[in-house]
Design a protein around this motif. Structure first.
Motif, PDB file in Angstrom:
ATOM      1  N   ASP A 223      -6.269  -4.678  11.566  1.00  0.00           N
ATOM      2  CA  ASP A 223      -6.840  -5.406  10.305  1.00  0.00           C
ATOM      3  C   ASP A 223      -6.304  -4.725   9.275  1.00  0.00           C
ATOM      4  O   ASP A 223      -6.090  -3.354   9.137  1.00  0.00           O
ATOM      5  CB  ASP A 223      -8.572  -5.201  10.429  1.00  0.00           C
ATOM      6  CG  ASP A 223      -9.257  -6.115  11.349  1.00  0.00           C
ATOM      7  OD1 ASP A 223      -8.189  -6.860  11.870  1.00  0.00           O
ATOM      8  OD2 ASP A 223     -10.440  -5.669  11.936  1.00  0.00           O
ATOM      9  N   THR A 224      -6.083  -5.428   8.056  1.00  0.00           N
ATOM     10  CA  THR A 224      -5.550  -4.799   6.864  1.00  0.00           C
ATOM     11  C   THR A 224      -6.659  -4.707   5.704  1.00  0.00           C
ATOM     12  O   THR A 224      -7.618  -5.429   5.982  1.00  0.00           O
ATOM     13  CB  THR A 224      -4.556  -5.504   6.208  1.00  0.00           C
ATOM     14  OG1 THR A 224      -4.884  -7.001   5.999  1.00  0.00           O
ATOM     15  CG2 THR A 224      -3.221  -5.548   7.117  1.00  0.00           C
ATOM     16  N   ILE A 225      -6.568  -3.716   4.932  1.00  0.00           N
ATOM     17  CA  ILE A 225      -7.585  -3.465   3.770  1.00  0.00           C
ATOM     18  C   ILE A 225      -6.953  -3.971   2.663  1.00  0.00           C
ATOM     19  O   ILE A 225      -6.111  -3.840   2.070  1.00  0.00           O
ATOM     20  CB  ILE A 225      -7.958  -2.130   3.760  1.00  0.00           C
ATOM     21  CG1 ILE A 225      -8.270  -1.182   5.220  1.00  0.00           C
ATOM     22  CG2 ILE A 225      -9.138  -1.645   2.819  1.00  0.00           C
ATOM     23  CD1 ILE A 225      -9.096  -1.894   6.051  1.00  0.00           C
ATOM     24  N   PRO A 226      -7.959  -4.861   1.945  1.00  0.00           N
ATOM     25  CA  PRO A 226      -7.500  -5.290   0.578  1.00  0.00           C
ATOM     26  C   PRO A 226      -7.459  -4.279  -0.647  1.00  0.00           C
ATOM     27  O   PRO A 226      -8.426  -3.327  -0.465  1.00  0.00           O
ATOM     28  CB  PRO A 226      -8.300  -6.405   0.296  1.00  0.00           C
ATOM     29  CG  PRO A 226      -9.830  -6.278   0.926  1.00  0.00           C
ATOM     30  CD  PRO A 226      -9.121  -5.318   2.394  1.00  0.00           C
ATOM     31  N   ILE A 227      -6.811  -4.618  -1.508  1.00  0.00           N
ATOM     32  CA  ILE A 227      -6.695  -3.680  -2.737  1.00  0.00           C
ATOM     33  C   ILE A 227      -7.176  -4.384  -3.973  1.00  0.00           C
ATOM     34  O   ILE A 227      -6.469  -5.367  -4.002  1.00  0.00           O
ATOM     35  CB  ILE A 227      -5.311  -3.050  -2.898  1.00  0.00           C
ATOM     36  CG1 ILE A 227      -4.877  -2.185  -1.763  1.00  0.00           C
ATOM     37  CG2 ILE A 227      -5.386  -2.334  -4.253  1.00  0.00           C
ATOM     38  CD1 ILE A 227      -3.514  -2.004  -1.809  1.00  0.00           C
ATOM     39  N   GLY A 228      -8.130  -3.997  -4.574  1.00  0.00           N
ATOM     40  CA  GLY A 228      -8.849  -4.809  -5.644  1.00  0.00           C
ATOM     41  C   GLY A 228      -7.776  -4.132  -6.961  1.00  0.00           C
ATOM     42  O   GLY A 228      -7.449  -3.145  -7.035  1.00  0.00           O
TER      43      GLY A 228
END
Length: 237
Positions: A223-228
């Motif tokens: 899983d990848t982690i989003p960047i806000g």
């Protein structure tokens, strides 16, 4: 702020040592006591990163104090620097107490700085490796090693803590009653940053950052982690 506990009954020596420390790291909190008994009570009530103990004290020996400190689980391996005018105490201190360094009086600023920098560096390394957090959940207390936490994900009023242990088949934990900002404060570790309104990531587990895709890849995780947008500065400035 790291606390340094200095146990020395000579006021002039106390002033000199504090002056030496302030020249090295002015932001350190140095607390001093002339007696071992007072120092022991302080250590039990506070988190001390490094001890500097004179062997000959007003009430009893610094080596005896060190043995009492070593009996406390939180100070089993905390660096201790002994100082004394009696060089013959050196072998006993190393053998019985596992002290980190030994300063024979009179020692100069250079000798002190070398021993202090090494011991403080070891203390920081040990604290980082051993640091844990405890999270209360109803009748349970969950404990995590900070290094084991890869990222934290928010789902409404609940959080999911994803750990490296999960890669070995241990299920991640869902917790309630905490916010991302609250866990960040509890961790109190610059390795953990908020990268999205719903995610906190441990930078030490980042494999790569896809700036164009605004996502983070973690070592061992699919899983990848989003960047806000508002959190980009936390990752690459």
């Amino acid at each position: 702020m790291s606390k340094i506990l200095l146990v020395e009954d000579n006021p002039d020596a106390v002033k000199r040592i504090i002056r030496y420390i302030n020249k090295i790291f002015a932001e350190l909190d140095v607390v001093s006591f002339p007696e071992a008994g007072e120092a022991l009570q302080y250590a039990k009530a506070n988190d001390v990163s490094l001890f500097i103990l004179d062997i000959q004290l007003e009430d009893y020996k610094g080596t005896s104090l060190a043995k009492q400190l070593r009996e406390l689980p939180e100070y089993k391996y905390t660096p201790i620097i002994f100082e004394t005018a009696l060089a013959g105490e050196e072998l006993s201190a190393y053998r019985d107490v596992k002290c980190y360094s030994f300063l024979v009086k009179p020692f100069d600023e250079e000798e002190f700085a070398a021993a202090f920098r090494d011991a403080l560096g070891l203390s920081k390394q040990m604290n980082q490796q051993a640091k844990t957090i405890q999270i209360e959940q109803k009748q349970f207390i969950l404990e995590y090693a900070a290094q084991d936490i890869a990222y934290i994900e928010a789902f409404g009023k609940k959080l999911v803590i994803h750990t490296i242990s999960r890669l070995s088949g241990i299920k991640e934990d869902t917790i309630s009653g905490y916010t991302l900002s609250g866990l960040l404060a509890l961790l109190d570790d610059p390795a953990f940053v908020q990268c999205h309104k719903s995610y906190v990531v441990n930078k030490s587990h980042i494999e790569k950052i896809d700036k164009s895709g605004r996502k983070i890849c973690l070592k061992g995780f699919t899983d990848t982690i989003p960047i806000g947008n508002k959190y980009q500065a936390e990752l690459w400035g």
